[in-house]
Motif scaffolding. Structure first.
Motif, PDB file in Angstrom:
ATOM      1  N   ARG A 198       0.844  -1.169   0.000  1.00  0.00           N
ATOM      2  CA  ARG A 198       0.000   0.000   0.000  1.00  0.00           C
ATOM      3  C   ARG A 198       0.890   1.233   0.000  1.00  0.00           C
ATOM      4  N   ALA A 199       0.531   2.223  -0.798  1.00  0.00           N
ATOM      5  CA  ALA A 199       1.322   3.435  -0.848  1.00  0.00           C
ATOM      6  C   ALA A 199       1.257   4.135   0.501  1.00  0.00           C
ATOM      7  N   ALA A 200       2.404   4.425   1.066  1.00  0.00           N
ATOM      8  CA  ALA A 200       2.462   5.095   2.358  1.00  0.00           C
ATOM      9  C   ALA A 200       3.858   5.649   2.563  1.00  0.00           C
ATOM     10  N   VAL A 201       3.934   6.738   3.255  1.00  0.00           N
ATOM     11  CA  VAL A 201       5.223   7.302   3.619  1.00  0.00           C
ATOM     12  C   VAL A 201       5.309   7.241   5.127  1.00  0.00           C
ATOM     13  N   VAL A 202       6.309   6.541   5.639  1.00  0.00           N
ATOM     14  CA  VAL A 202       6.436   6.332   7.076  1.00  0.00           C
ATOM     15  C   VAL A 202       7.819   6.780   7.508  1.00  0.00           C
ATOM     16  N   GLU A 203       7.874   7.547   8.563  1.00  0.00           N
ATOM     17  CA  GLU A 203       9.160   7.957   9.124  1.00  0.00           C
ATOM     18  C   GLU A 203       9.461   7.065  10.315  1.00  0.00           C
ATOM     19  N   CYS A 204      10.568   6.332  10.246  1.00  0.00           N
ATOM     20  CA  CYS A 204      10.971   5.450  11.340  1.00  0.00           C
ATOM     21  C   CYS A 204      12.021   6.170  12.183  1.00  0.00           C
ATOM     22  N   VAL A 205      11.687   6.418  13.418  1.00  0.00           N
ATOM     23  CA  VAL A 205      12.595   7.113  14.314  1.00  0.00           C
ATOM     24  C   VAL A 205      13.250   6.097  15.237  1.00  0.00           C
ATOM     25  N   VAL A 206      14.572   6.059  15.244  1.00  0.00           N
ATOM     26  CA  VAL A 206      15.306   5.155  16.118  1.00  0.00           C
ATOM     27  C   VAL A 206      15.426   5.805  17.493  1.00  0.00           C
ATOM     28  N   MET A 207      14.951   5.098  18.513  1.00  0.00           N
ATOM     29  CA  MET A 207      14.978   5.611  19.872  1.00  0.00           C
ATOM     30  C   MET A 207      16.179   5.037  20.622  1.00  0.00           C
ATOM     31  N   THR A 208      16.309   5.435  21.872  1.00  0.00           N
ATOM     32  CA  THR A 208      17.377   4.900  22.694  1.00  0.00           C
ATOM     33  C   THR A 208      17.042   3.484  23.129  1.00  0.00           C
ATOM     34  N   ALA A 209      18.013   2.831  23.781  1.00  0.00           N
ATOM     35  CA  ALA A 209      17.837   1.445  24.201  1.00  0.00           C
ATOM     36  C   ALA A 209      16.595   1.297  25.063  1.00  0.00           C
ATOM     37  N   GLY A 210      15.867   0.194  24.851  1.00  0.00           N
ATOM     38  CA  GLY A 210      14.614  -0.013  25.551  1.00  0.00           C
ATOM     39  C   GLY A 210      14.759  -0.915  26.757  1.00  0.00           C
ATOM     40  N   ARG A 211      13.608  -1.311  27.276  1.00  0.00           N
ATOM     41  CA  ARG A 211      13.537  -2.173  28.448  1.00  0.00           C
ATOM     42  C   ARG A 211      13.270  -3.604  28.019  1.00  0.00           C
ATOM     43  N   GLU A 212      13.876  -4.547  28.725  1.00  0.00           N
ATOM     44  CA  GLU A 212      13.688  -5.966  28.433  1.00  0.00           C
ATOM     45  C   GLU A 212      13.285  -6.682  29.721  1.00  0.00           C
ATOM     46  N   SER A 213      12.338  -7.609  29.586  1.00  0.00           N
ATOM     47  CA  SER A 213      11.892  -8.355  30.758  1.00  0.00           C
ATOM     48  C   SER A 213      11.336  -9.703  30.325  1.00  0.00           C
ATOM     49  N   PRO A 214      11.404 -10.708  31.199  1.00  0.00           N
ATOM     50  CA  PRO A 214      10.829 -12.018  30.891  1.00  0.00           C
ATOM     51  C   PRO A 214       9.371 -12.079  31.317  1.00  0.00           C
ATOM     52  N   SER A 215       8.614 -12.913  30.643  1.00  0.00           N
ATOM     53  CA  SER A 215       7.237 -13.195  31.019  1.00  0.00           C
ATOM     54  C   SER A 215       6.996 -14.682  30.779  1.00  0.00           C
ATOM     55  N   MET A 216       5.906 -15.181  31.285  1.00  0.00           N
ATOM     56  CA  MET A 216       5.523 -16.570  31.065  1.00  0.00           C
ATOM     57  C   MET A 216       4.053 -16.616  30.679  1.00  0.00           C
ATOM     58  N   TYR A 217       3.703 -17.582  29.854  1.00  0.00           N
ATOM     59  CA  TYR A 217       2.286 -17.795  29.562  1.00  0.00           C
ATOM     60  C   TYR A 217       1.981 -19.282  29.673  1.00  0.00           C
ATOM     61  N   GLU A 218       0.721 -19.599  29.840  1.00  0.00           N
ATOM     62  CA  GLU A 218       0.321 -20.977  30.073  1.00  0.00           C
ATOM     63  C   GLU A 218       0.065 -21.694  28.753  1.00  0.00           C
ATOM     64  N   ALA A 219       0.775 -22.801  28.547  1.00  0.00           N
ATOM     65  CA  ALA A 219       0.580 -23.610  27.351  1.00  0.00           C
ATOM     66  C   ALA A 219      -0.741 -24.371  27.437  1.00  0.00           C
ATOM     67  N   ALA A 220      -1.122 -24.991  26.331  1.00  0.00           N
ATOM     68  CA  ALA A 220      -2.379 -25.725  26.302  1.00  0.00           C
ATOM     69  C   ALA A 220      -2.388 -26.904  27.262  1.00  0.00           C
ATOM     70  N   ASP A 221      -1.205 -27.425  27.621  1.00  0.00           N
ATOM     71  CA  ASP A 221      -1.143 -28.548  28.559  1.00  0.00           C
ATOM     72  C   ASP A 221      -0.968 -28.087  29.998  1.00  0.00           C
ATOM     73  N   GLY A 222      -1.014 -26.786  30.226  1.00  0.00           N
ATOM     74  CA  GLY A 222      -0.892 -26.254  31.572  1.00  0.00           C
ATOM     75  C   GLY A 222       0.516 -25.893  31.995  1.00  0.00           C
ATOM     76  N   SER A 223       1.501 -26.235  31.201  1.00  0.00           N
ATOM     77  CA  SER A 223       2.877 -25.883  31.535  1.00  0.00           C
ATOM     78  C   SER A 223       3.117 -24.401  31.257  1.00  0.00           C
ATOM     79  N   GLU A 224       4.247 -23.896  31.746  1.00  0.00           N
ATOM     80  CA  GLU A 224       4.593 -22.494  31.566  1.00  0.00           C
ATOM     81  C   GLU A 224       5.626 -22.360  30.449  1.00  0.00           C
ATOM     82  N   LEU A 225       5.412 -21.412  29.571  1.00  0.00           N
ATOM     83  CA  LEU A 225       6.305 -21.183  28.444  1.00  0.00           C
ATOM     84  C   LEU A 225       6.819 -19.746  28.466  1.00  0.00           C
ATOM     85  N   PRO A 226       8.041 -19.536  27.970  1.00  0.00           N
ATOM     86  CA  PRO A 226       8.643 -18.201  28.053  1.00  0.00           C
ATOM     87  C   PRO A 226       8.178 -17.250  26.956  1.00  0.00           C
TER      88      PRO A 226
END
Length: 275
Positions: A8-36
């Motif tokens: 699709r025709a579009a003009v987008v300006e991508c601005v590079v920001m400073t370093a971001g935040r990183e963190s772990p999370s977990m979600y529940e798989a279909a079998d009830g186990s925890e996945l990263p």
């Protein structure tokens, strides 16, 4: 060099920001186990304007959430809330491809909840991934969990796939037999997991980035998928990377990582943040 085949025709300006935040999370798989699920956010105080959850490659039998961490880290620097999700692997905790798909659906649901806490609704969110992970994202967005129900609401507004398999029936009978065996698909049922068979009007917009020398998913099948999507009235962008092989998009000597990140950010910010 990437060759743009549809967008699709579009003009987008991508601005590079400073370093971001990183963190772990977990979600529940279909079998009830925890996945990263690894979370990557813009720098402190910066509000994300779009989001994407991504699934790693590895033929459903290997790989981890760490695989797409470099991609997510760079996308976060562009103002995008990015997550890299693990899923159960065949030969380990997963019995077959259905287990992997179930986990991908649950990961998307978990990501939607996390994104809502950050002020993003589903219209600003995408899913995606590399190779088998790209296939999982497409299946979760296009194929109903329990056929023959109508196509599911994908939960996300767009899909970004890096060198995905999109037409399982494009392989020779012997290749297909091996593919079914490796993915835990019952013989003769590959069509039920082939994204090209589920193209319908109203599929979410997609960006596919693919190498012209991909030896795992030949470029011809991806071009056909793009054409079928467009013929159905859907938006589908295909970026071809000349002479690039499978898994061309990682940091390293292939030299395509920056271009892949640029194209992904432009797509997400153009389609999602602008809406």
């Amino acid at each position: 060099m990437a060759v743009l085949l549809y967008f699709r025709a579009a003009v987008v300006e991508c601005v590079v920001m400073t370093a971001g935040r990183e963190s772990p999370s977990m979600y529940e798989a279909a079998d009830g186990s925890e996945l990263p699920m690894l979370l990557f956010e813009p720098a402190e105080g910066a509000q994300p304007v779009a989001g994407i959850v991504m699934f790693h490659g590895g033929a459903l039998r290997k790989g981890s959430a760490d695989g797409l961490a470099p991609h997510c880290r760079r996308l976060a620097a562009r103002g995008i809330f990015a997550a890299s999700a693990g899923y159960r692997l065949i030969g380990q905790a997963a019995m077959n491809i259905d287990d992997c798909i179930s986990d991908a659906r649950r990961a998307v649901e978990h990501f939607l909840r996390l994104a809502a806490l950050r002020g993003l609704d589903s219209s600003c969110l995408a899913s995606g991934g590399s190779s088998a992970g790209g296939h999982l994202a497409l299946v979760a967005a296009m194929i109903a969990p329990v056929p023959p129900l109508p196509a599911p609401k994908p939960g996300v507004a767009a899909v970004v796939a890096l060198n995905p398999v999109v037409d399982l029936l494009a392989y020779s009978p012997e290749q297909l037999r091996i593919l079914e065996q490796d993915a835990g698909i019952a013989g003769g049922r590959a069509i039920e997991y082939s994204p090209i068979e589920f193209v319908r009007p109203g599929n979410p917009p997609m960006l596919i980035q693919h190498g012209t020398h991909d030896e795992v998913a030949p470029i011809g099948q991806v071009r056909r998928f793009r054409d079928v999507m467009v013929q159905a009235g859907n938006d589908c962008m295909l970026l071809e990377y000349e002479r690039a092989e499978h898994a061309f998009h990682y940091p390293g000597p292939a030299g395509h990582f920056d271009d892949v990140i640029d194209a992904t950010a432009e797509f997400l910010l153009g389609w999602l943040a602008a809406d």
